[in-house]
Design a protein around this motif. Structure first.
Motif, short mmCIF file in Angstrom:
data_model
loop_
_atom_site.label_atom_id
_atom_site.label_comp_id
_atom_site.label_asym_id
_atom_site.label_seq_id
_atom_site.Cartn_x
_atom_site.Cartn_y
_atom_site.Cartn_z
N UNK A 84 22.77 25.21 32.54
CA UNK A 84 23.55 25.29 30.70
C UNK A 84 24.46 26.47 31.76
N UNK A 85 24.08 28.01 33.06
CA UNK A 85 24.27 28.36 34.30
C UNK A 85 24.80 27.95 34.88
N UNK A 86 24.20 26.57 35.73
CA UNK A 86 24.73 26.41 36.83
C UNK A 86 26.27 25.42 36.34
N UNK A 87 26.09 24.83 35.22
CA UNK A 87 27.18 23.95 35.02
C UNK A 87 28.29 24.04 34.04
N UNK A 88 28.47 26.22 33.85
CA UNK A 88 29.49 26.42 32.93
C UNK A 88 30.72 26.69 33.79
N UNK A 89 32.07 26.72 33.13
CA UNK A 89 32.49 26.93 33.94
C UNK A 89 33.53 28.09 34.48
N UNK A 90 33.20 29.17 34.85
CA UNK A 90 33.76 30.43 35.85
C UNK A 90 35.40 30.69 34.28
N UNK A 91 35.01 31.69 33.83
CA UNK A 91 36.79 32.23 33.10
C UNK A 91 36.76 33.88 34.28
N UNK A 92 38.47 34.24 33.54
CA UNK A 92 38.55 35.61 34.65
C UNK A 92 38.22 35.95 33.72
N UNK A 93 38.51 37.53 34.18
CA UNK A 93 37.91 38.85 33.59
C UNK A 93 39.67 39.61 33.21
N UNK A 94 39.30 40.01 32.59
CA UNK A 94 40.76 40.63 32.19
C UNK A 94 40.30 41.65 32.68
N UNK A 95 41.46 42.59 32.97
CA UNK A 95 41.30 43.97 33.28
C UNK A 95 41.74 44.92 32.31
N UNK A 96 41.34 46.04 32.53
CA UNK A 96 40.80 47.09 31.46
C UNK A 96 42.51 47.85 31.32
N UNK A 97 42.38 48.86 30.88
CA UNK A 97 44.31 49.05 29.78
C UNK A 97 44.25 50.12 30.94
N UNK A 98 43.90 50.58 32.47
CA UNK A 98 44.65 51.63 32.71
C UNK A 98 44.97 50.30 34.37
N UNK A 99 44.57 48.95 34.80
CA UNK A 99 44.86 48.29 35.49
C UNK A 99 45.61 47.57 35.16
N UNK A 100 47.46 47.30 35.87
CA UNK A 100 48.48 47.06 35.25
C UNK A 100 49.54 46.31 36.56
N UNK A 101 49.91 45.01 36.24
CA UNK A 101 51.14 44.50 37.26
C UNK A 101 49.95 43.77 38.30
N UNK A 102 49.14 42.81 38.42
CA UNK A 102 48.50 42.35 39.18
C UNK A 102 48.94 41.28 39.62
N UNK A 103 50.07 41.55 40.70
CA UNK A 103 50.66 40.27 41.48
C UNK A 103 49.30 39.71 42.40
N UNK A 104 49.29 38.07 42.24
CA UNK A 104 48.96 37.50 43.22
C UNK A 104 49.54 36.64 44.15
N UNK A 105 50.00 36.74 45.36
CA UNK A 105 50.98 35.50 45.89
C UNK A 105 50.43 35.92 47.29
N UNK A 106 51.27 34.09 48.12
CA UNK A 106 51.49 33.52 49.17
C UNK A 106 52.30 34.16 50.10
#
Length: 416
Positions: free
Chosen positions: A16-38
């Motif tokens: 179950x662990x090996x085949x579980x889909x990974x999910x994104x972890x949301x940031x805490x309140x003090x982390x803002x404006x996450x920009x991810x680009x090329x």
């Protein structure tokens, strides 16, 4: 006896662990404006050519100039753990400190702006195409947040056409995507088993249609002309606001107030589900950081409390209403939940956001977590939506899923 029981439990849970889909972890309140680009400056879903640099930026609002570290992990096409070891997909080392940061300048809200670019001296590059997750840790090795990104190779041509659905029951409310995939560099072996397509509407991975098999083949050409299998609800154009001039009312900002920080009070939005469709250009859920008086918005754009407001009607009063968009990675949690204000007969929510131009949408969520985007915005076949298509390929006997083709389409010129 206890040892045998423990072994049985581990044997049961390990698959179950090996085949579980990974999910994104949301940031805490003090982390803002996450920009991810090329290479571009757009803060959109990071789908990049394998030769492109990768840039992650974010703000830490605690004023501590904390140290942050990053790790990179590779995944299968369905976001389950890959069998590849790190040396097979990464050239160099991860678990390194993010060395580039600047402190805010001339802002009411103090923050530090962090920037990570790959390749760098420690992480010299990524070797294979496919799905990746970038993990950001603090100085205590605790996970702060994580974000998915995808790298592709240009080994196949992907034709994308957006049309109205052929189902008469949803012909006014849905759009469908047709694909044609061909390659002069690859010979597709058993494509029903080795080739999978993923279609993403408006950069929202959470509503993507996955695991799409070719409908039929013509030589080395794969054809996808499904109806329901590749159909999306049309939705509606996004609401938007702009507050690049924090001291004055801008687009869709009714009035402002200065307390400990600036507060921007937006005009109350209304449900559009039962209204006729009206074309209103948007940027498909995205956002752009901007400050009218700044030369470097990364550190000079201020943070503002945005006051969202949605007029309540009888169809909404027993619903959980959330506001989301690319600005919060289309997340549904307590930070996006609106509360009903009886004095205004409206749902309201205050969110701290960096100055700029933002798209957003109100959605209804039931007790099981199912999201209904159309209950408030409505669904219209005419809506201008963007679609991104990824083609995954794992040849017979291969150990990982390559992304061999990528293209984008739009419903601007949608046809029957």
């Amino acid at each position: 006896m206890r040892l045998k029981l423990t072994i049985h439990i581990i044997a049961f849970l390990l698959p179950l662990f090996l085949f579980a889909q990974v999910e994104e972890t949301n940031p805490p309140d003090y982390i803002k404006t996450i920009n991810f680009r090329g290479n571009t400056n757009e803060n959109q879903l990071p789908i990049l050519n394998i030769s492109d640099p990768i840039t992650l930026e974010f703000d830490a609002l605690n004023g501590n100039e904390d140290d942050f570290y990053y790790k990179i992990k590779y995944y299968n096409r369905d976001w389950t753990s890959s069998v590849l070891v790190q040396s097979e997909y990464l050239n160099g080392f991860d678990n390194q400190r993010i060395r580039e940061y600047e402190n805010s300048f001339n802002t009411y809200q103090i923050f530090s702006h962090y920037k990570l670019t790959i390749p760098n001296n420690q992480t010299r590059g990524l070797k294979v195409s496919g799905n990746y997750m970038l993990f950001i840790y603090d100085n205590n090795s605790e996970l702060v947040f994580s974000r998915k990104f995808m790298l592709y190779e240009s080994l196949a041509n992907v034709g994308v056409v957006v049309k109205r659905t052929r189902d008469m029951e949803t012909i006014e409310t849905k759009q469908r995507v047709e694909l044609i995939v061909d390659s002069n560099r690859l010979q597709f072996n058993n494509p029903l088993q080795t080739v999978n397509a993923v279609i993403i509407q408006n950069n929202n991975l959470k509503t993507a249609i996955t695991n799409i098999k070719p409908q039929y083949t013509l030589g080395n050409q794969l054809v996808y002309k499904y109806d329901s299998e590749t159909s999306f609800w049309g939705g509606n154009e996004y609401f938007f606001f702009e507050n690049k001039d924090v001291r004055g009312a801008n687009n869709n900002v009714q009035f402002i107030d200065l307390k400990e920080l600036y507060h921007n009070y937006m005009y109350t939005n209304v449900s559009r589900a039962n209204q006729p469709y009206t074309y209103n250009p948007d940027i498909n859920g995205n956002y752009v950081i901007n400050n009218l008086d700044a030369t470097n918005p990364d550190i000079e754009a201020d943070y503002v409390w945005m006051h969202f407001s949605l007029k309540a009607d009888n169809s909404l009063k027993d619903k959980n209403i959330h506001v989301y968009g690319s600005f919060n990675n289309y997340s549904i949690d307590d930070s996006t939940l609106l509360t009903y204000d009886a004095s205004k007969n409206a749902f309201t929510k205050n969110i701290l956001l960096k100055q700029g131009f933002y798209n957003y949408k109100y959605v209804a969520v039931d007790s099981l977590g199912n999201i209904d985007e159309g209950l408030i915005s409505g669904n219209f076949w005419q809506t201008e939506n963007s679609y991104k298509v990824l083609i995954y390929y794992r040849d017979l006997g291969a150990r990982y899923d390559r992304i061999i083709g990528y293209n984008e389409g739009t419903s601007v010129n949608i046809s029957n």
